[in-house]
Structures are given as C-alpha cells and as structure tokens.
Design an enzyme around this catalytic site. Structure first.
Site, PDB file in Angstrom:
ATOM      1  N   ASP A   1      28.270  44.092  43.040  1.00 43.66           N
ATOM      2  CA  ASP A   1      27.248  44.243  43.107  1.00 43.66           C
ATOM      3  C   ASP A   1      26.420  43.869  43.756  1.00 43.66           C
ATOM      4  O   ASP A   1      26.555  42.820  44.309  1.00 43.66           O
ATOM      5  CB  ASP A   1      26.315  43.727  42.176  1.00 43.66           C
ATOM      6  CG  ASP A   1      24.891  45.044  41.658  1.00 43.66           C
ATOM      7  OD1 ASP A   1      24.884  45.090  42.718  1.00 43.66           O
ATOM      8  OD2 ASP A   1      24.391  44.910  40.854  1.00 43.66           O
TER       9      ASP A   1
ATOM     10  N   HIS B   1      29.074  49.182  51.234  1.00 46.15           N
ATOM     11  CA  HIS B   1      29.905  49.348  50.328  1.00 46.15           C
ATOM     12  C   HIS B   1      31.415  49.156  51.577  1.00 46.15           C
ATOM     13  O   HIS B   1      32.161  48.586  50.439  1.00 46.15           O
ATOM     14  CB  HIS B   1      29.583  51.114  49.977  1.00 46.15           C
ATOM     15  CG  HIS B   1      28.441  51.582  49.085  1.00 46.15           C
ATOM     16  ND1 HIS B   1      28.182  50.103  48.281  1.00 46.15           N
ATOM     17  CD2 HIS B   1      27.527  51.547  48.944  1.00 46.15           C
ATOM     18  CE1 HIS B   1      26.849  50.790  47.962  1.00 46.15           C
ATOM     19  NE2 HIS B   1      26.411  51.701  48.118  1.00 46.15           N
TER      20      HIS B   1
ATOM     21  N   LEU C   1      49.992  43.059  39.115  1.00 45.89           N
ATOM     22  CA  LEU C   1      48.997  43.148  38.927  1.00 45.89           C
ATOM     23  C   LEU C   1      48.204  44.820  38.428  1.00 45.89           C
ATOM     24  O   LEU C   1      48.594  45.894  39.428  1.00 45.89           O
ATOM     25  CB  LEU C   1      47.864  43.087  39.522  1.00 45.89           C
ATOM     26  CG  LEU C   1      45.874  42.617  39.639  1.00 45.89           C
ATOM     27  CD1 LEU C   1      45.745  41.655  38.659  1.00 45.89           C
ATOM     28  CD2 LEU C   1      45.240  43.095  40.588  1.00 45.89           C
TER      29      LEU C   1
END
Ligand code: FPP
Length: 246
Positions: free
Chosen positions: A24, A41, A135
């Site tokens: 955020d 973004h 991962l």
C-alpha cells in the site's frame, strides 16, 4: 537506498515460512513527487523484486503479494489498465533473474477476468518456474478473501455432490487444503505498508494466526532493511495460537 546484504541480528532459525504483503502507498508516494499514481505502481514493482530476492536469500518458503483486489475494479479505468500491464513489465525485467534464483511464480485469483495478454504473461511465468524449488512468489491478482472462501465452498460442494467425499471429510484441515493457497505453509507474518490498519479482504482464512506488522513506509520505499525490521518484530513476538504463555 540502503541495500543491506547482511542479516543484521536476525535469528536465522526463526525466519517466517510464509510472509504476505499488502503493498500500500503507491499512489501517495507518487503524489508526494507530483507524479501520476501509475508511476507509484511502476516503482512498486521494483520493491516486489527486491523483497522476493531477499526473502529467498533468507530462506523464506513463500511470499504472497496483494497485487489487485476484486474491489480494485472501482478505480479509474486508466489506472486499472495500467496495473494490468505491470505483469509484462515485471516479468520482462525480472523473470530471468528470478529463474536464476530458483524462485517459483504462482498466482491466486480470477486471472480469467484479466486481458488475454496479461493472462498469457502470468501463465507463462508460472509454467517456466513450476519446477523451481526456492521461494514461492504468489501474486494475488483479481483476488478477494471472501470470494476465495465462497469459491472453495462451491468446489467442496461439487466433490460432495459427485460422491468424492463424505460430509465428515470436511474438516478445517481439508478446507484449508482446498483453498487457492492449498499447499503453501500457513502465513506466519502479514506486513502492510503505508500506515493503514486494515485487511482489505486479503487472505481472510490464512491470516487467522498470522502475526501482523503495520509499517509506515510507503511501498515503493520498502526495502531489505524494512523487511529485516519487520522480521525482527515478528521474532520478538510470543506466538500462542490460542494457548497460554509458557
Ligand atoms: C495500493 O497502492 C497498491 C496496489 C493497488 C497494487 C499495485 C500493484 C503493484 C505494485 C504490483 C503489481 C505487479 C504485478 C507484477 C502484478 P495504492 O494505489 O492504494 O496507494 P495509495 O493508498 O497511496 O493511493
């Protein structure tokens, strides 16, 4: 940017297995620089790469990022269109490096609602990394936690209707395995950036016993040092899972 390749004083025997991020603050980060929200973004995608590589290095098993919620369709069409272009930008730039680092890419959510090109880019990244054992980086893309629970319930009802399972087979463990995150480890740590204190319909089932860290840093500024700081907070917590302090 402070790039910390050390591990500070992290306890490497107590690294969260699964970290979930609510990314955020992109819009506010851009606004502070008098730039369009979309620039925030764009910069935010770099943070995903930085944190995925660092989480992988630390031995984190799974990292899930909230890239687009089912509610994000309420945003201006131009912003939504821009976010749908980010997977191409992200994977064009970083897929090679993620593959070299043995990272596996997955997604959860309604990818079928995204434009064809976006779908192709993401499914290609998933296919190309499916054998990787490092991962697991999952993008929650057109995802909603309540929707996931409803979809999972429907899926289980179908199995029951087809005679594949009995009513008593439906346990908490079974339900959890049927979620979109099925085989991932439970979320140990949920981090939300930018000083907002909400879940915003993210991983509602999976966050039941997660530790929450709310960090003031805006997402594009979130770096390895911030990740270490959040993990240190996690390591300082006493997890009880409903039991009592020992
Ligand atoms: C919220 O910031 C963030 C989002 C809506 C996510 C944007 C998506 C990415 C950073 C990456 C997507 C990448 C891929 C590869 C799919 P905000 O706009 O709500 O910030 P604000 O609260 O400051 O306005």
């Amino acid at each position: 940017m402070f790039v910390n390749k050390k591990t500070d004083d992290l306890d490497l025997n107590n690294i969260p297995a699964h970290i979930a991020f609510i990314m955020d603050g992109n819009g506010r980060w851009a606004k502070k620089r008098k730039m369009p929200r979309t620039y925030g973004h764009h910069e935010g995608t770099k943070t995903i790469r930085t944190l995925a590589l660092e989480a992988n290095r630390l031995g984190v098993k799974a990292m899930t990022v909230y890239a687009f919620s089912t509610e994000n369709f309420k945003r201006e069409a131009s912003e939504v269109e821009y976010i749908f272009k980010l997977p191409k930008e992200f994977f064009d730039l970083y897929l090679k490096e993620l593959v070299e680092n043995n990272v596996q890419i997955r997604y959860i959510g309604h990818l079928e609602l995204a434009p064809q090109e976006t779908r192709n880019i993401i499914t290609d990244a998933v296919a190309r990394t499916s054998q990787n054992t490092g991962l697991i980086l999952t993008f929650a893309f057109i995802y909603g936690g309540r929707d996931e629970i409803v979809q999972t319930t429907k899926k289980i009802c179908e199995k029951y209707k087809n005679g594949e399972i009995e009513l008593d087979d439906i346990t908490e463990d079974y339900f959890e395995q049927q979620l979109m995150t099925g085989d991932l480890p439970p979320v140990d740590l949920m981090i939300r950036s930018s000083g907002e204190y909400r879940l915003s319909n993210f991983l509602l089932w999976q966050l039941t016993y997660a530790e929450f860290v709310f960090d003031d840093t805006l997402w594009p500024d979130f770096d390895e040092a911030e990740l270490h700081r959040c993990i240190r907070i996690y390591q300082g917590r006493e997890r009880r899972f409903g039991g009592v302090l020992k």
